[in-house]
Design an enzyme around this catalytic site. Structure first.
Site, PDB file in Angstrom:
ATOM      1  N   ASN A 325     -14.008  -2.436  38.099  1.00 57.23           N
ATOM      2  CA  ASN A 325     -12.941  -2.209  39.216  1.00 57.23           C
ATOM      3  C   ASN A 325     -11.924  -3.020  39.168  1.00 57.23           C
ATOM      4  O   ASN A 325     -11.774  -4.069  39.964  1.00 57.23           O
ATOM      5  CB  ASN A 325     -13.628  -2.008  40.794  1.00 57.23           C
ATOM      6  N   SER A 357     -17.144  -9.759  49.020  1.00 58.35           N
ATOM      7  CA  SER A 357     -17.397  -8.261  48.432  1.00 58.35           C
ATOM      8  C   SER A 357     -18.311  -7.622  48.897  1.00 58.35           C
ATOM      9  O   SER A 357     -18.567  -6.317  49.138  1.00 58.35           O
ATOM     10  CB  SER A 357     -17.132  -8.394  46.721  1.00 58.35           C
ATOM     11  N   HIS A 361     -19.134  -4.199  51.096  1.00 59.68           N
ATOM     12  CA  HIS A 361     -20.010  -3.135  50.756  1.00 59.68           C
ATOM     13  C   HIS A 361     -21.160  -2.856  51.665  1.00 59.68           C
ATOM     14  O   HIS A 361     -21.213  -1.659  52.060  1.00 59.68           O
ATOM     15  CB  HIS A 361     -20.352  -3.583  49.410  1.00 59.68           C
TER      16      HIS A 361
END
Length: 466
Positions: A325, A357, A361
């Site tokens: 990504n 990160s 999530h």
């Protein structure tokens, strides 16, 4: 029709970019997505695409036949889709609130510049005003996060609707941070004028998290491409609905209705989730990072379509995390890693990037499912981080073996995600309510009780005598 490429621009050959080209290439330029190039020029990749379409059609036929035999009516996954996107009106209200907060940043930026120009002759006041500006941005970000999180934590919202709200929440948070980092220096040294409101609004919807006043723009919108990609998004939503109904519900929908379950049943269910888990993983990647972003890029005439790279060929996890990504990776690189690396070092900065990160999530999953179960955080923030040094050298020396092991980890990891989250979801739904129930304590650990099969014995598989 391919995007216009200026003279001297780096080219995308067979969906890959060399390391030398990466170093020479500017941040934004005219580029197609790797899969767009591969689908246009490779009959082999197009055949794989057709295979996935056929799997979708087979799942559709399987669902129609099952519904006709078991229920006497045709459902074709609509029930799961409607349930997943339930209470869409409430989700829309939360999204419009997030958009309003993101838009509020622009007039606040103009006010900050106006006052800064008035007091620019007084260094002490300028420092105080700069601190106040930082606090205002922090307050705006906290408001953007706190209100949706509080609303979703107090009242459960359908899984897909909640996922959309939380993903958009983090997207706007990163957009504001990027715009603030790019525009604040201009208020201090007047090196360049602040962007116009149209430039800022364009950035809010452009498929990038790195702010620029101008981006490469195509000359026209190909509406046939937009419609095609949006149809792909719709098809993949139903694709995942079929996978849910045909592979998850039969194994896990009754989990927790009985006080005990055999360990063999749980293990078989986990292995049954491996293939649908990987298919869903690939479909999710294609849906969001290819179809959805390309549709918006086409509508906004955004010229740089390199939202990802050829991560499926990598042999090192470090390359995979960068290529999977590029949109989020670029933001993490510019706004967390690079500011921290000179002071904290590369290792600590990398660790912080992974923690941020993985936490983001996990917030998305926790608010979407309605419980905290950090399976993805452990996979991504612990095992994923450990794989960085382990595959650094082996990926170079044994690229084919390392790529095979990476795909093996994708299969096992996604199978565990699909099974463990399904077990927890249906345990909370089917098990009796207890005073010890908690948002943070997994219920599937205590209900149902996992037991070994009674009187189970292992027989010699090579004994062919009956």
């Amino acid at each position: 029709m391919s995007l216009r490429r200026p003279r001297g621009e780096t080219s995308l050959q067979n969906g890959t970019i060399t390391q030398e080209e990466k170093q020479r290439a500017p941040e934004f330029t005219y580029r197609e997505s790797p899969l767009t190039v591969l689908l246009e020029h490779s009959l082999h990749i197009r055949a794989i695409y057709h295979i996935f379409v056929v799997i979708l059609l087979v799942l559709l036929c399987d669902t129609v036949i099952y519904d006709l035999i078991e229920r006497g009516k045709i459902n074709i996954g609509v029930t799961s889709v409607l349930h997943g996107f339930g209470d869409i009106r409430r989700a829309a209200k939360l999204w419009f609130f997030e958009l309003a907060v993101a838009l509020a940043f622009y007039p606040a930026l103009r006010i900050y510049e106006f006052v800064r120009n008035i007091i620019k002759r007084y260094p002490g006041l300028c420092k105080i005003w700069a601190v106040f500006g930082i606090l205002c941005v922090v307050a705006l970000e906290v408001t953007l996060v706190a209100v949706p999180v509080r609303d979703l934590a107090n009242t459960y919202l359908a899984l897909a609707s909640s996922a959309v709200v939380t993903c958009e929440m983090f997207r706007f948070v990163m957009k504001i941070c990027a715009a603030a980092a790019a525009c604040a220096p201009r208020c201090h040294d007047n090196s360049a004028p602040l962007p116009s409101i149209s430039q800022y609004v364009y950035f809010l919807f452009a498929p990038t998290l790195i702010y620029r006043d101008e981006y490469p723009r195509t000359k026209k919108i190909r509406w046939s491409v937009v419609v095609f990609h949006l149809l792909e998004v719709s098809a993949i939503i139903f694709y995942n609905s079929f996978l849910w109904e045909r592979f998850i519900l039969p194994y896990w929908s009754d989990h927790g209705k009985e006080p005990k379950v055999e360990a063999g049943t749980v293990v078989r269910g986990m292995f049954a989730c491996v293939l649908p888990g990987v298919i869903s993983f690939l479909c999710g990647f294609y849906c969001l990072l290819h179809a959805w972003h390309n549709a918006f890029a086409e509508m906004l005439t955004f010229g740089d379509r390199l939202f990802y790279e050829d991560w499926w060929t990598t042999s090192r996890f470090s390359s995979y995390y960068r290529a999977w990504n590029r949109i989020v990776h670029s933001w993490l690189r510019d706004h967390i890693y690079r500011p921290l690396a000179p002071h904290a070092g590369r290792a600590v900065s990398t660790l912080i990037v992974f923690l941020v990160s993985s936490a983001a999530h996990e917030v998305i999953l926790a608010l979407s499912f309605g419980f905290f179960y950090p399976v993805l955080m452990v996979q991504f923030g612990v095992f994923g981080l450990l794989m960085l040094p382990l595959t650094a050298n082996s990926g170079r020396r044994f690229p084919n073996t390392s790529n095979l092991l990476m795909w093996l980890s994708f299969f096992i990891g996604n199978g565990l995600l699909w099974s463990l989250y399904a077990m927890e979801y249906f345990s909370r739904k089917n098990c009796p309510v207890s005073e010890h129930d908690s948002f943070f304590i997994p219920k599937s650990w205590s209900c149902p009780e996992i037991v070994l099969k009674p009187n189970w014995t292992f027989q010699n598989p090579f004994d062919l005598i009956y």
